[in-house]
Scaffold this motif. Sequence first.
Motif, PDB file in Angstrom:
ATOM      1  N   SER A  42     -23.985  -6.268 -35.028  1.00 29.98           N
ATOM      2  CA  SER A  42     -24.893  -5.972 -33.932  1.00 29.98           C
ATOM      3  C   SER A  42     -25.327  -7.249 -33.236  1.00 29.98           C
ATOM      4  O   SER A  42     -25.563  -8.266 -33.880  1.00 29.98           O
ATOM      5  N   SER A  43     -25.443  -7.192 -31.892  1.00 28.07           N
ATOM      6  CA  SER A  43     -25.725  -8.400 -31.127  1.00 28.07           C
ATOM      7  C   SER A  43     -27.159  -8.468 -30.621  1.00 28.07           C
ATOM      8  O   SER A  43     -27.457  -9.204 -29.700  1.00 28.07           O
ATOM      9  N   ALA A  44     -28.092  -7.695 -31.191  1.00 24.62           N
ATOM     10  CA  ALA A  44     -29.459  -7.645 -30.690  1.00 24.62           C
ATOM     11  C   ALA A  44     -30.136  -9.006 -30.710  1.00 24.62           C
ATOM     12  O   ALA A  44     -30.933  -9.325 -29.828  1.00 24.62           O
ATOM     13  N   ASP A  45     -29.835  -9.842 -31.723  1.00 29.20           N
ATOM     14  CA  ASP A  45     -30.465 -11.161 -31.839  1.00 29.20           C
ATOM     15  C   ASP A  45     -29.540 -12.285 -31.413  1.00 29.20           C
ATOM     16  O   ASP A  45     -29.815 -13.457 -31.663  1.00 29.20           O
ATOM     17  N   GLY A  46     -28.439 -11.955 -30.753  1.00 32.46           N
ATOM     18  CA  GLY A  46     -27.485 -12.965 -30.319  1.00 32.46           C
ATOM     19  C   GLY A  46     -26.481 -13.352 -31.373  1.00 32.46           C
ATOM     20  O   GLY A  46     -25.585 -14.148 -31.108  1.00 32.46           O
ATOM     21  N   LYS A  47     -26.599 -12.813 -32.571  1.00 30.71           N
ATOM     22  CA  LYS A  47     -25.654 -13.114 -33.639  1.00 30.71           C
ATOM     23  C   LYS A  47     -24.624 -11.993 -33.739  1.00 30.71           C
ATOM     24  O   LYS A  47     -24.980 -10.827 -33.850  1.00 30.71           O
ATOM     25  N   VAL A  48     -23.364 -12.377 -33.685  1.00 32.12           N
ATOM     26  CA  VAL A  48     -22.274 -11.412 -33.733  1.00 32.12           C
ATOM     27  C   VAL A  48     -21.321 -11.812 -34.852  1.00 32.12           C
ATOM     28  O   VAL A  48     -20.867 -12.950 -34.906  1.00 32.12           O
ATOM     29  N   THR A  49     -21.045 -10.869 -35.734  1.00 32.80           N
ATOM     30  CA  THR A  49     -20.119 -11.125 -36.836  1.00 32.80           C
ATOM     31  C   THR A  49     -18.720 -10.693 -36.426  1.00 32.80           C
ATOM     32  O   THR A  49     -18.453  -9.508 -36.232  1.00 32.80           O
ATOM     33  N   ILE A  50     -17.850 -11.675 -36.273  1.00 32.88           N
ATOM     34  CA  ILE A  50     -16.456 -11.416 -35.932  1.00 32.88           C
ATOM     35  C   ILE A  50     -15.696 -11.037 -37.197  1.00 32.88           C
ATOM     36  O   ILE A  50     -15.808 -11.699 -38.223  1.00 32.88           O
ATOM     37  N   GLY A  51     -14.919  -9.979 -37.111  1.00 33.95           N
ATOM     38  CA  GLY A  51     -14.087  -9.594 -38.244  1.00 33.95           C
ATOM     39  C   GLY A  51     -14.835  -8.950 -39.387  1.00 33.95           C
ATOM     40  O   GLY A  51     -14.369  -8.986 -40.529  1.00 33.95           O
ATOM     41  N   VAL A  65     -24.660 -16.352 -29.938  1.00 31.34           N
ATOM     42  CA  VAL A  65     -24.416 -16.356 -28.501  1.00 31.34           C
ATOM     43  C   VAL A  65     -25.750 -16.502 -27.773  1.00 31.34           C
ATOM     44  O   VAL A  65     -26.695 -15.747 -28.034  1.00 31.34           O
ATOM     45  N   ALA A  66     -25.824 -17.464 -26.870  1.00 27.02           N
ATOM     46  CA  ALA A  66     -27.041 -17.672 -26.093  1.00 27.02           C
ATOM     47  C   ALA A  66     -27.068 -16.714 -24.906  1.00 27.02           C
ATOM     48  O   ALA A  66     -26.118 -16.655 -24.124  1.00 27.02           O
ATOM     49  N   GLU A  67     -28.150 -15.966 -24.773  1.00 26.61           N
ATOM     50  CA  GLU A  67     -28.300 -15.059 -23.639  1.00 26.61           C
ATOM     51  C   GLU A  67     -28.372 -15.840 -22.328  1.00 26.61           C
ATOM     52  O   GLU A  67     -29.006 -16.888 -22.238  1.00 26.61           O
ATOM     53  N   ASP A  68     -27.722 -15.312 -21.296  1.00 26.22           N
ATOM     54  CA  ASP A  68     -27.865 -15.842 -19.948  1.00 26.22           C
ATOM     55  C   ASP A  68     -28.844 -14.933 -19.210  1.00 26.22           C
ATOM     56  O   ASP A  68     -28.490 -13.807 -18.828  1.00 26.22           O
ATOM     57  N   LEU A 119     -19.850  -9.565 -28.261  1.00 24.36           N
ATOM     58  CA  LEU A 119     -20.116 -10.917 -27.750  1.00 24.36           C
ATOM     59  C   LEU A 119     -20.609 -10.864 -26.314  1.00 24.36           C
ATOM     60  O   LEU A 119     -21.555 -11.579 -25.942  1.00 24.36           O
ATOM     61  N   VAL A 120     -19.995 -10.032 -25.493  1.00 20.16           N
ATOM     62  CA  VAL A 120     -20.416  -9.889 -24.097  1.00 20.16           C
ATOM     63  C   VAL A 120     -21.829  -9.319 -24.027  1.00 20.16           C
ATOM     64  O   VAL A 120     -22.666  -9.785 -23.239  1.00 20.16           O
ATOM     65  N   ALA A 121     -22.114  -8.315 -24.856  1.00 17.76           N
ATOM     66  CA  ALA A 121     -23.460  -7.740 -24.875  1.00 17.76           C
ATOM     67  C   ALA A 121     -24.497  -8.805 -25.205  1.00 17.76           C
ATOM     68  O   ALA A 121     -25.564  -8.876 -24.573  1.00 17.76           O
ATOM     69  N   ALA A 122     -24.197  -9.639 -26.182  1.00 19.35           N
ATOM     70  CA  ALA A 122     -25.132 -10.703 -26.562  1.00 19.35           C
ATOM     71  C   ALA A 122     -25.349 -11.682 -25.421  1.00 19.35           C
ATOM     72  O   ALA A 122     -26.477 -12.131 -25.159  1.00 19.35           O
ATOM     73  N   LYS A 123     -24.284 -12.040 -24.720  1.00 18.03           N
ATOM     74  CA  LYS A 123     -24.408 -12.961 -23.585  1.00 18.03           C
ATOM     75  C   LYS A 123     -25.278 -12.349 -22.484  1.00 18.03           C
ATOM     76  O   LYS A 123     -26.028 -13.059 -21.791  1.00 18.03           O
ATOM     77  N   LEU A 124     -25.215 -11.012 -22.331  1.00 18.54           N
ATOM     78  CA  LEU A 124     -26.010 -10.325 -21.316  1.00 18.54           C
ATOM     79  C   LEU A 124     -27.427  -9.996 -21.792  1.00 18.54           C
ATOM     80  O   LEU A 124     -28.210  -9.410 -21.036  1.00 18.54           O
ATOM     81  N   GLY A 125     -27.746 -10.356 -23.031  1.00 18.82           N
ATOM     82  CA  GLY A 125     -29.076 -10.071 -23.569  1.00 18.82           C
ATOM     83  C   GLY A 125     -29.299  -8.612 -23.882  1.00 18.82           C
ATOM     84  O   GLY A 125     -30.430  -8.113 -23.808  1.00 18.82           O
ATOM     85  N   LEU A 126     -28.221  -7.914 -24.264  1.00 18.62           N
ATOM     86  CA  LEU A 126     -28.293  -6.493 -24.560  1.00 18.62           C
ATOM     87  C   LEU A 126     -27.885  -6.217 -25.996  1.00 18.62           C
ATOM     88  O   LEU A 126     -27.132  -6.990 -26.599  1.00 18.62           O
ATOM     89  N   ASP A 127     -28.378  -5.119 -26.525  1.00 18.83           N
ATOM     90  CA  ASP A 127     -27.942  -4.656 -27.841  1.00 18.83           C
ATOM     91  C   ASP A 127     -26.627  -3.902 -27.655  1.00 18.83           C
ATOM     92  O   ASP A 127     -26.492  -3.119 -26.715  1.00 18.83           O
ATOM     93  N   ALA A 128     -25.657  -4.147 -28.522  1.00 16.10           N
ATOM     94  CA  ALA A 128     -24.357  -3.484 -28.414  1.00 16.10           C
ATOM     95  C   ALA A 128     -24.396  -2.130 -29.096  1.00 16.10           C
ATOM     96  O   ALA A 128     -24.749  -2.015 -30.262  1.00 16.10           O
TER      97      ALA A 128
END
Length: 341
Positions: A42-51, A65-68, A119-128
């Motif tokens: 989950s990307s709610a806090d900008g952290k995304v676990t790949i794989g 991932v830093a939100e823009d 990853l894209v959701a995190a960059k947009l500041g959104l929860d995936a």
Amino acid sequence: MPITTLSRWRSTGALVIAAGVVVALAGCAAGANAGTGSGSGSSADGKVTIGAASNGAAKETTLTVAEDTKLHDALPSDVKKSGELVIGIGALPSGFPPLAYTGDDQKTLTGAEPDLGRLVAAKLGLDAQVKNSTWDNLFVGIDSGSVDVGFSNVTDTEQRKEKYDFASYREDNLAFQVLKSSDWTFDGDPSVLAGKTVAVGSGTNQEKILLEWKDQLEAAGKTLTVKYYPDTNSTKLALDSGKIDASFGPNPSIAYQNTQSAGSANPTTTAGTYSGAGGSLQGLIAATTKKDNGLVEPVQKAINELIDDGTYAKWLQAYNLSNEAVQQSEINPPGLPLDNS
């Protein structure tokens, strides 16, 4: 989207994986929201676990991932208000590793496609929020607005651009698989196939391309033998025994098979790639949004920021897909022509 054989259907742009590849991995979750729990990256806090739970398809890695905030502010009002990016995946019923499938925990929708969406959701500041469905229902979801963006190995075509906007993120490539002990390579010139025996899936785009090369070689007085096998396991046995020199199929599935064979007695590797759109156009895989809904530009800019900060390269490397990297994401780039889509 995935059915039973190694192929890339030009009518849908779908990646389909041989049954032997998915037996142990691909029982996709029945729930529409598979892959949204705490174990899903989950990307709610900008952290995304790949794989996450990928059963060896990727090395599990957590990226921050830093939100823009400017991109967040540029989002369509309904998406921004919801605080979520609803990511559509068309992987039911069986999944298609390494791109999208149910992980070894039997609940996480894992793979390169949902991971990039996160990853894209995190960059947009959104929860995936990842929604898994059939291939057809992926587009129904985009059309109805219940899905914001599809990350599901969708090929950019001119026909699809009549209804959808695209933000490219991967090359759409086919690949030649050989034993790692082989010194044969393919650089795009079909003349190097002279005298070779190559396996390919029947009724596929790669078969069409291979048979065209066969005709060209025969016209020049040279030979190319084409072989067909019922599944991936049979093709691998033929490669191991020397009955074929190479197998020709979608690059992601071959990259996955190479990863899985790494510790075996006969590891495989990729000898070269070729555009799935043919020699005159580099095919592209793209994030897919409803046309003119205002989301494609923030998604495209988010992908480009991930490219610029190195996150994109780490994502591709994790899934052994670095040979499908694009230099930048483009909005609605030239796609597969109407007469071939």
